[in-house]
Design a protein around this motif. Structure first.
Motif, PDB file in Angstrom:
ATOM      1  N   LEU A 361       0.789  -1.044   0.353  1.00  0.00           N
ATOM      2  CA  LEU A 361       0.197  -0.311   0.255  1.00  0.00           C
ATOM      3  C   LEU A 361       1.042   1.281  -0.133  1.00  0.00           C
ATOM      4  O   LEU A 361       1.270   1.302   0.708  1.00  0.00           O
ATOM      5  N   VAL A 362       0.120   2.380  -1.217  1.00  0.00           N
ATOM      6  CA  VAL A 362       2.142   3.247  -0.793  1.00  0.00           C
ATOM      7  C   VAL A 362       0.497   4.529  -1.457  1.00  0.00           C
ATOM      8  O   VAL A 362      -0.157   4.171  -1.485  1.00  0.00           O
ATOM      9  N   VAL A 363       1.274   5.850  -0.539  1.00  0.00           N
ATOM     10  CA  VAL A 363       0.789   7.257  -0.715  1.00  0.00           C
ATOM     11  C   VAL A 363       1.767   7.894  -1.519  1.00  0.00           C
ATOM     12  O   VAL A 363       2.916   7.836  -0.815  1.00  0.00           O
ATOM     13  N   PRO A 364       1.703   9.044  -2.219  1.00  0.00           N
ATOM     14  CA  PRO A 364       2.340  10.106  -2.079  1.00  0.00           C
ATOM     15  C   PRO A 364       3.114  10.887  -1.287  1.00  0.00           C
ATOM     16  O   PRO A 364       2.870  10.456   0.331  1.00  0.00           O
ATOM     17  N   ARG A 410      -7.861  12.651  10.673  1.00  0.00           N
ATOM     18  CA  ARG A 410      -6.320  12.994  10.904  1.00  0.00           C
ATOM     19  C   ARG A 410      -6.153  11.508  10.621  1.00  0.00           C
ATOM     20  O   ARG A 410      -6.498  10.601  12.227  1.00  0.00           O
ATOM     21  N   VAL A 411      -5.295  10.987  10.469  1.00  0.00           N
ATOM     22  CA  VAL A 411      -5.620   9.271  10.812  1.00  0.00           C
ATOM     23  C   VAL A 411      -4.161   9.248  10.942  1.00  0.00           C
ATOM     24  O   VAL A 411      -2.824   9.480  10.571  1.00  0.00           O
ATOM     25  N   GLU A 412      -3.205   8.433  12.691  1.00  0.00           N
ATOM     26  CA  GLU A 412      -1.847   8.135  12.260  1.00  0.00           C
ATOM     27  C   GLU A 412      -1.534   6.693  11.212  1.00  0.00           C
ATOM     28  O   GLU A 412      -2.029   5.514  11.769  1.00  0.00           O
ATOM     29  N   VAL A 413      -0.207   6.819  10.922  1.00  0.00           N
ATOM     30  CA  VAL A 413       0.243   5.654  10.180  1.00  0.00           C
ATOM     31  C   VAL A 413       2.104   5.185  10.106  1.00  0.00           C
ATOM     32  O   VAL A 413       2.851   6.193  11.679  1.00  0.00           O
ATOM     33  N   LYS A 414       2.033   3.445   9.721  1.00  0.00           N
ATOM     34  CA  LYS A 414       4.220   3.382   9.958  1.00  0.00           C
ATOM     35  C   LYS A 414       3.422   3.638   8.535  1.00  0.00           C
ATOM     36  O   LYS A 414       3.629   3.153   7.745  1.00  0.00           O
ATOM     37  N   LEU A 415       5.193   4.068   8.286  1.00  0.00           N
ATOM     38  CA  LEU A 415       5.855   3.815   7.073  1.00  0.00           C
ATOM     39  C   LEU A 415       6.859   2.999   6.938  1.00  0.00           C
ATOM     40  O   LEU A 415       7.517   2.245   7.849  1.00  0.00           O
ATOM     41  N   GLY A 416       6.636   2.673   5.727  1.00  0.00           N
ATOM     42  CA  GLY A 416       7.701   1.288   5.105  1.00  0.00           C
ATOM     43  C   GLY A 416       8.348   1.671   4.116  1.00  0.00           C
ATOM     44  O   GLY A 416      10.212   2.545   4.638  1.00  0.00           O
ATOM     45  N   ILE A 417       8.617   1.483   3.534  1.00  0.00           N
ATOM     46  CA  ILE A 417       9.817   1.770   1.662  1.00  0.00           C
ATOM     47  C   ILE A 417       9.596   3.257   1.168  1.00  0.00           C
ATOM     48  O   ILE A 417       8.207   3.569   0.997  1.00  0.00           O
ATOM     49  N   ARG A 418      10.027   3.213   1.005  1.00  0.00           N
ATOM     50  CA  ARG A 418       9.894   4.976   0.012  1.00  0.00           C
ATOM     51  C   ARG A 418      10.560   4.768  -2.094  1.00  0.00           C
ATOM     52  O   ARG A 418      12.582   4.449  -1.316  1.00  0.00           O
ATOM     53  N   ARG A 419      10.016   4.621  -1.994  1.00  0.00           N
ATOM     54  CA  ARG A 419      10.639   4.996  -3.411  1.00  0.00           C
ATOM     55  C   ARG A 419       9.948   5.350  -4.561  1.00  0.00           C
ATOM     56  O   ARG A 419       8.776   5.208  -4.668  1.00  0.00           O
ATOM     57  N   GLY A 420      10.093   6.251  -5.374  1.00  0.00           N
ATOM     58  CA  GLY A 420       9.753   6.942  -6.525  1.00  0.00           C
ATOM     59  C   GLY A 420       9.128   8.145  -5.815  1.00  0.00           C
ATOM     60  O   GLY A 420       8.305   7.887  -6.839  1.00  0.00           O
ATOM     61  N   GLY A 421       9.284   8.513  -4.634  1.00  0.00           N
ATOM     62  CA  GLY A 421       7.921   9.705  -4.639  1.00  0.00           C
ATOM     63  C   GLY A 421       6.901   8.974  -3.567  1.00  0.00           C
ATOM     64  O   GLY A 421       5.894   9.177  -3.434  1.00  0.00           O
ATOM     65  N   GLN A 422       7.105   7.627  -3.469  1.00  0.00           N
ATOM     66  CA  GLN A 422       5.989   6.533  -3.819  1.00  0.00           C
ATOM     67  C   GLN A 422       6.322   6.329  -1.789  1.00  0.00           C
ATOM     68  O   GLN A 422       7.493   5.863  -1.521  1.00  0.00           O
ATOM     69  N   VAL A 423       5.395   6.132  -0.815  1.00  0.00           N
ATOM     70  CA  VAL A 423       5.753   5.532   0.415  1.00  0.00           C
ATOM     71  C   VAL A 423       4.869   4.888   1.026  1.00  0.00           C
ATOM     72  O   VAL A 423       3.694   4.704   0.112  1.00  0.00           O
ATOM     73  N   GLU A 424       5.278   3.644   1.151  1.00  0.00           N
ATOM     74  CA  GLU A 424       4.677   2.510   2.239  1.00  0.00           C
ATOM     75  C   GLU A 424       4.011   2.358   3.074  1.00  0.00           C
ATOM     76  O   GLU A 424       4.631   3.227   3.839  1.00  0.00           O
ATOM     77  N   ILE A 425       3.145   2.503   3.284  1.00  0.00           N
ATOM     78  CA  ILE A 425       2.296   2.111   4.386  1.00  0.00           C
ATOM     79  C   ILE A 425       1.670   0.695   5.240  1.00  0.00           C
ATOM     80  O   ILE A 425       0.790   0.585   4.601  1.00  0.00           O
ATOM     81  N   THR A 426       2.295   0.671   6.272  1.00  0.00           N
ATOM     82  CA  THR A 426       2.791  -0.589   6.745  1.00  0.00           C
ATOM     83  C   THR A 426       1.098  -0.624   7.383  1.00  0.00           C
ATOM     84  O   THR A 426       0.946  -2.244   8.479  1.00  0.00           O
ATOM     85  N   GLU A 427       0.870  -0.089   8.144  1.00  0.00           N
ATOM     86  CA  GLU A 427      -0.682  -0.187   9.091  1.00  0.00           C
ATOM     87  C   GLU A 427      -1.007   1.891   9.243  1.00  0.00           C
ATOM     88  O   GLU A 427      -0.414   2.819   8.977  1.00  0.00           O
TER      89      GLU A 427
END
Length: 476
Positions: A361-364, A410-427
């Protein structure tokens, strides 16, 4: 008199009007305007989506030979013969440089003669002891003398062995720094020998990757010398010591000396001309047009051009009666194919792949709002979708304007990998959730009304307006 009365009337009317306006401005507003509510804030939105992400790291490295040595003489002397041609393939056990060993051979002959005499004396004493003509002491002395002569022979043979330089493994020699007849000192550089059947890729990674790097992982290697081609290597070892200056760990991978795989269109085409030329250049000049099997290339002696003076080839020390050298028994006879296009010292761009996530799952990146050491994302939800806690917290907020479709959450999230302007959302988010990607700085609390702005339409219309006006003016 009438003029003064007119002035008085105008002054009284002005005072009354000013007083009325001041009272109206200072009086509290009625509840009739309450339904208008707060003005919606313009934001840009996006959606949480799934995509394949690779957990990898990029580094730069250098290609090195799997085995490489610089041949140097152990003793000073004059070069008597050369057993190789520049850039030729050699086999393990092949004599590459023969030093002048006249004195050493004479010493071996002398030791052999002394040992022959000692053997004869010892045999004679054995016969005499059996007949009780001499004492046991004489036999023991002859036996010790025989052992001394055998040790002297071994010492002479060792000195003779040091007068020739032998290839310890299959490989390719470089460009020689010596000619027949040169006098060289001990430790002088004569010729380098490289085993390029397979190569090492040495590179370094930041220390934060030390828990992810492990032997057996496959890495991708790109070489500036062969653009458009990809090479695969396997991690062989990880240095246990972290460099104190750069805080990095050393990694070594094994790379087969092949032409690699194409990374662009035309993957089924044969290797390009530069790759074929590099492969042909790995062969000696005198054997380019000869078709030889890979096994024959490694086991047969290299073809030496007539212009190279090889000097005099002398018999081996074993032919004189010397025992087999210990170094000969430990010599490596395997080395692999030596005709690949890759060369030691090439600059490599390494991509270490630790894991592949096909449904991440990724977001900008711009959708992430850091605050107080935590990471947040603002979702755009319907007013009825707000949780109970958020709805009660937003009760004190102004009433929503009519036809409000989206509000902030507003939602708190946990981040993962960052690649090409996208960030992985792990939770914290799910696929398809609508999020705010621009304008979230003005959203201070949950439940704020949102107005979706599509970036690009406004500027596009504004730019087309002057163009249409200019075309109309030209037609007039």
């Amino acid at each position: 008199m009438a003029f003064k009365k007119l002035h008085t009337v105008v002054a009284v009317v002005g005072i009354v009007g000013a007083s009325t306006l001041a009272w109206w401005l200072q009086s509290p507003k009625s509840d009739v305007a309450a339904p208008t509510g707060a003005r919606p804030l313009g934001v840009e939105i996006g959606q949480v989506k799934k995509m394949a992400l690779r957990d990898d790291a990029e580094a730069v490295g250098t290609l090195r030979s799997s085995q490489n040595i610089m041949l140097r003489p152990e003793v000073a002397g004059r070069v008597l013969a050369l057993g190789f041609a520049d850039g030729a393939r050699v086999r393990a056990g092949q004599v590459l440089v023969q030093m002048d060993d006249t004195l050493q051979r004479a010493e071996v002959q002398q030791s052999l003669a002394q040992m022959s005499i000692a053997k004869a004396n010892h045999k004679r004493n054995q016969e005499l002891v059996a007949q009780n003509f001499v004492s046991q002491r004489s036999l023991d002395e002859s036996s010790a003398a025989l052992q001394v002569t055998q040790a002297q022979l071994g010492l002479s043979c060792a000195r003779l062995e040091r007068m020739r330089l032998i290839a310890p493994f299959n490989g390719v020699v470089g460009i020689r720094n010596v000619n027949v007849g040169d006098y060289v000192k001990d430790g002088a550089d004569l010729i380098n020998l490289e085993n390029i059947g397979s190569l090492y890729v040495d590179y370094r990674l930041p220390e934060r990757y030390q828990t992810k790097v492990m032997p057996g992982q496959v890495i991708e290697v790109k070489l500036d010398a062969f653009s458009g081609r990809m090479f695969k290597a396997k991690v062989e070892a990880v240095d246990p010591l972290i460099e104190s200056n750069g805080r990095s760990i050393g990694v070594r991978a094994v790379l087969a000396n092949t032409s690699g795989e194409p990374v662009a269109a035309g993957a089924n085409k044969p290797p390009t001309a530069p790759m074929q030329a590099a492969s042909a250049a790995a062969q000696p000049a005198s054997s380019v047009s000869v078709k030889v099997s890979p096994e024959a290339k490694l086991t047969s002696a290299p073809v030496v051009p007539p212009s190279v003076d090889r000097g005099v080839v002398l018999p081996s020390p074993q032919s004189l009666g010397c025992p087999a050298n210990t170094f000969d028994r430990t010599r490596i006879s395997s080395g692999g194919e030596q005709n690949g296009p890759l060369r030691p010292g090439m600059f490599a761009r390494v991509t270490a792949v630790f894991a592949v996530k096909p449904n991440a799952l990724v977001v900008p990146e711009e959708a992430i709002v850091p605050q107080g050491g935590k990471q947040f994302v603002i979702k755009a939800v319907e007013p009825s979708s707000l949780p109970v806690a958020a709805a009660s917290g937003a009760a004190s907020a102004p009433t929503l304007p009519p036809e409000t479709k989206l509000v902030s959450q507003r939602v708190e999230v946990k981040l993962g990998i960052r690649r090409g302007g996208q960030v992985e959302i792990t939770e914290g988010l799910a696929e398809g959730d609508t999020i705010v990607v621009a304008g979230q700085q003005r959203l201070q609390k949950d439940g704020s009304p949102l107005r979706v702005v599509e970036l690009g339409r406004g500027p596009a219309n504004a730019a087309s307006a002057p163009a249409s006006a200019a075309s109309q003016a030209a037609s007039r």
